[in-house]
Motif scaffolding. Structure first.
Motif, short mmCIF file in Angstrom:
data_model
loop_
_atom_site.label_atom_id
_atom_site.label_comp_id
_atom_site.label_asym_id
_atom_site.label_seq_id
_atom_site.Cartn_x
_atom_site.Cartn_y
_atom_site.Cartn_z
N GLU A 8 49.22 37.68 39.44
CA GLU A 8 49.61 36.65 38.47
C GLU A 8 49.34 37.14 37.06
OE1 GLU A 8 48.83 31.97 37.37
OE2 GLU A 8 47.52 32.96 38.81
N VAL A 9 50.33 37.00 36.20
CA VAL A 9 50.18 37.36 34.79
C VAL A 9 49.33 36.28 34.11
CG1 VAL A 9 51.37 37.76 32.60
CG2 VAL A 9 52.39 38.55 34.75
N ILE A 10 48.20 36.69 33.53
CA ILE A 10 47.34 35.70 32.87
C ILE A 10 47.30 35.87 31.36
CG2 ILE A 10 45.91 35.31 34.91
CD1 ILE A 10 43.80 37.10 33.56
N ASP A 11 47.80 36.99 30.85
CA ASP A 11 47.80 37.21 29.41
C ASP A 11 48.81 38.30 29.08
OD1 ASP A 11 47.00 36.90 26.77
OD2 ASP A 11 45.24 38.18 26.97
N LEU A 12 49.58 38.08 28.02
CA LEU A 12 50.49 39.12 27.53
C LEU A 12 49.82 39.85 26.39
CD1 LEU A 12 53.82 37.11 27.56
CD2 LEU A 12 53.02 38.78 29.24
N LEU A 13 49.91 41.16 26.40
CA LEU A 13 49.25 42.03 25.43
C LEU A 13 50.31 42.81 24.65
CD1 LEU A 13 46.56 43.40 27.89
CD2 LEU A 13 46.28 41.53 26.26
N VAL A 20 46.65 40.96 34.42
CA VAL A 20 47.00 40.24 35.64
C VAL A 20 45.74 40.01 36.47
CG1 VAL A 20 49.37 41.11 35.74
CG2 VAL A 20 47.56 42.35 36.93
N SER A 21 45.84 39.03 37.33
CA SER A 21 44.77 38.75 38.27
C SER A 21 45.23 39.16 39.66
CB SER A 21 44.42 37.26 38.26
OG SER A 21 43.47 36.96 39.26
N LEU A 22 44.50 40.07 40.25
CA LEU A 22 44.74 40.53 41.62
C LEU A 22 43.64 39.95 42.48
CD1 LEU A 22 45.41 44.23 40.67
CD2 LEU A 22 47.13 42.67 41.57
N ASP A 23 43.88 38.76 42.99
CA ASP A 23 42.88 38.06 43.81
C ASP A 23 41.55 37.94 43.07
OD1 ASP A 23 42.12 36.63 46.06
OD2 ASP A 23 41.47 38.42 47.15
N GLY A 24 41.63 37.60 41.77
CA GLY A 24 40.43 37.41 40.96
C GLY A 24 39.97 38.64 40.21
N THR A 28 44.77 45.53 33.65
CA THR A 28 45.77 45.65 32.61
C THR A 28 46.87 46.56 33.13
OG1 THR A 28 44.13 45.34 30.88
CG2 THR A 28 46.20 46.34 30.23
N ILE A 29 48.11 46.06 33.05
CA ILE A 29 49.24 46.81 33.61
C ILE A 29 50.37 46.87 32.58
CG2 ILE A 29 48.68 46.12 35.98
CD1 ILE A 29 51.22 44.23 35.72
N SER A 30 51.33 47.74 32.82
CA SER A 30 52.53 47.81 32.02
C SER A 30 53.58 46.85 32.58
CB SER A 30 53.11 49.23 32.05
OG SER A 30 54.40 49.23 31.47
N VAL A 31 54.22 46.11 31.70
CA VAL A 31 55.35 45.26 32.10
C VAL A 31 56.64 45.77 31.46
CG1 VAL A 31 53.99 43.21 32.62
CG2 VAL A 31 54.79 43.58 30.28
N GLY A 32 56.62 46.99 31.00
CA GLY A 32 57.75 47.59 30.30
C GLY A 32 59.00 47.75 31.15
N LEU A 33 58.89 47.73 32.45
CA LEU A 33 60.06 47.87 33.32
C LEU A 33 60.80 46.56 33.52
CD1 LEU A 33 58.53 50.20 36.07
CD2 LEU A 33 60.02 50.85 34.17
N ALA A 38 56.34 36.14 31.55
CA ALA A 38 55.60 35.06 30.90
C ALA A 38 54.27 34.85 31.62
CB ALA A 38 56.42 33.78 30.92
N VAL A 39 53.31 34.30 30.89
CA VAL A 39 52.05 33.92 31.50
C VAL A 39 52.36 32.95 32.64
CG1 VAL A 39 49.87 32.70 31.14
CG2 VAL A 39 50.71 34.32 29.42
#
Length: 77
Positions: A8-13, A20-24, A28-33, A38-39
């Motif tokens: 789940e996306v929890i914040d846009l940077l 993102v939250s991976l089971d808590g 930090t990941i790339s969303v460039g693709l 959106a959050v």
């Protein structure tokens, strides 16, 4: 074997990155693709990159199956 998991996306940077939250666990990941993120969106994450958006129901179903597989592995099934 490669594994991509829902998160789940929890914040846009800045710079096409997101937290993102991976089971808590926060990552930090790339969303460039992806065109738009959106959050609150769920995305499929593989090696630090969001590959696609996924609806929440499918994300929860996949996370439940992964959890079940973990329990089965612990029990030696």
């Amino acid at each position: 074997m490669c594994l991509a998991i829902p998160a789940e996306v929890i914040d846009l940077l800045p710079d096409e990155m997101a937290r993102v939250s991976l089971d808590g666990i926060l990552k930090t990941i790339s969303v460039g693709l992806l065109d738009e993120v959106a959050v609150g969106d769920y995305v499929i994450v593989h090696v630090g990159h969001a590959l696609a958006r996924i609806d929440e129901v499918e994300a929860q179903r996949t996370l439940a199956l992964l959890a079940e597989m973990g329990v089965a592995a612990e029990e030696g099934r």
